[in-house]
Enzyme design. Structure first.
Site, PDB file in Angstrom:
ATOM      1  N   GLY A  96       0.805  -1.208   0.000  1.00 51.62           N
ATOM      2  CA  GLY A  96       0.000   0.000   0.000  1.00 51.62           C
ATOM      3  C   GLY A  96       0.840   1.260   0.000  1.00 51.62           C
ATOM      4  CB  CYS A 111      -3.826 -13.889   1.249  1.00 47.71           C
ATOM      5  SG  CYS A 111      -4.069 -14.929  -0.216  1.00 47.71           S
ATOM      6  CG  ASP A 165      -3.302  -6.449   4.682  1.00 50.66           C
ATOM      7  OD1 ASP A 165      -4.141  -6.361   3.770  1.00 50.66           O
ATOM      8  OD2 ASP A 165      -2.315  -7.206   4.625  1.00 50.66           O
ATOM      9  CB  CYS A 182      -9.095 -14.728  -3.387  1.00 52.38           C
ATOM     10  SG  CYS A 182      -8.208 -15.988  -2.453  1.00 52.38           S
TER      11      CYS A 182
END
Length: 396
Positions: free
Chosen positions: A16, A163, A297, A340
């Site tokens: 990020g 994930c 996250d 994903c």
């Protein structure tokens, strides 16, 4: 102790932070940007599933951090010790106070190994492994190669994780490996997950459930790993519905650790009640501190924590941060997109893409719930290339 200031301060040099730095540098070339990141290396963590399955060497996932800090951005090789958003500044562990005009928080998640009793000191030993850390990922393949039958258990904790597909990807690859070695018939594979189902999005769950059945995998849903008894090779779970203790013997145990926002975020005024940086889920702007933004996250964004999600978040954040600098209201909107790539075996992959509402948000004009070799090859080759040379450069 010294005091410094930057127009925009980015805390965290992971996916990020680097993506935002690159895009900001492109949008406003004269902007004074500081990047706080202590690590000299940067890891492409999505590759670790494939490292754990013996497909790639671990070293292929790591590159020098300095190669991806944009030219003109001041790299501050330190760690944030505290946030002081009321004073528009942070304090670093090195004792520096750094003021900012605007702040971007991109610190990722922390792995709370210590929340599983008996795990620390035993990870990487006696069949206990995890793809979730650089230090332990190679042990996964070592233990898979040495496995000759017995109980192979794969866990998923009761916390949000990065994930969310990774705990089951390595399980499908292990199943394939056991079959290739001729030991599947004397092997019991168990997916012990705190979640209520194999996947949270109905469209892809309905595709994965037959694969689980086809492979003969046992599922223990709503089971949270709370203890590892290495001496007796027992994994202890808490049934989240009954609170009962459930003990499973293991010969191979792949642990996905509990995860949370970094402690420095949890203890700050930036955090919501759950500890995440509290931002508007569409604009990525903090709900209480208008000059603070966050993505990835460590943010409160209610979507899957994946690199693909950050790829869509970064341009929204940058557009809105630039707008606010111009005295305008944030206008760009993030719809919760996440992706994903679900590896279901060697040479097989289902590409899950969805938004905040769990609706498919697919990129290709075919049924992405089908296992495909082409999507597997994309995971192996195209996505790393896009990451290193596109996303981290602000180009994709």
């Amino acid at each position: 102790m010294s005091e410094k200031r930057h127009d925009v301060l980015i805390v965290g040099g992971g996916t990020g932070g680097l993506s935002v730095a690159a895009r900001l540098r492109e949008a406003l070339p004269g902007l004074d940007i500081g990047l706080v990141e202590p690590s000299e290396t940067h890891d492409y963590q999505p590759l670790w599933t494939l490292v754990g399955a013996g497909i790639f060497p671990r070293e292929q996932s790591r590159r020098p951090e300095g190669d991806y800090v944009p030219k003109g951005v001041t790299w501050i090789k330190d760690r944030v010790a505290s946030f002081e958003p009321e004073k528009n500044r942070i304090v670093t562990q090195g004792g520096d106070t750094i003021a900012y005009g605007q702040l971007v928080v991109a610190l990722g998640m922390q792995l709370d190994w210590n929340k599983i009793k008996g795990l620390e000191g035993n990870l990487g030993r006696d069949g206990i492994c995890s793809n979730y850390a650089w230090e332990s990922v190679e042990s996964t393949w070592s233990f898979l190669k040495a496995f000759r039958g017995g109980n192979a258990i794969f866990t998923f904790p009761s916390t949000p994780i990065k994930c969310a597909g990774a705990p089951q990807k390595i399980m499908y690859l292990a199943d394939d490996h056991f079959r290739r070695q001729g030991i599947r018939e004397r092997s019991r594979i168990v997916y012990a997950s705190a979640t209520p189902a194999i996947f949270g999005v109905k469209h892809y769950r309905e595709a994965l459930e037959p694969i689980v059945a086809r492979k003969g995998i046992e599922t223990l849903f709503r089971h949270d790993l709370v203890e590892v008894r290495s001496a007796s090779k027992e994994a202890v779970f808490r049934n989240l519905d009954t609170n009962a203790e459930v003990v499973q013997k293991y010969d191979f145990l792949h642990v996905t650790p509990p995860q949370s926002a970094p402690d420095v975020v949890k203890s700050s005024a930036l955090a919501d009640k759950a500890g995440w940086v509290e931002v508007d889920k569409y604009t990525l702007r903090h709900v209480r501190f208008p000059n603070v933004f966050s993505l990835g996250d460590n943010s409160s964004l209610p979507t899957s924590r994946t690199g693909a999600a950050i790829r869509k978040q970064a341009p929204v954040l940058v557009d809105n941060l630039v707008a606010v600098r111009d005295g305008k209201a944030p206008y760009a909107k993030y719809d919760g997109y996440a992706s994903c790539p679900l590896v279901t075996g060697y040479g097989k992959l289902i590409l899950a893409e969805f938004d905040y509402d769990g609706n498919p948000a697919e990129s290709f004009p075919f049924d992405q719930t089908r296992e495909r070799f082409s999507m597997y090859m994309m995971k192996l080759h195209a996505l790393p290339e896009m990451y290193w040379n596109g996303m981290l450069r602000g180009r994709a």
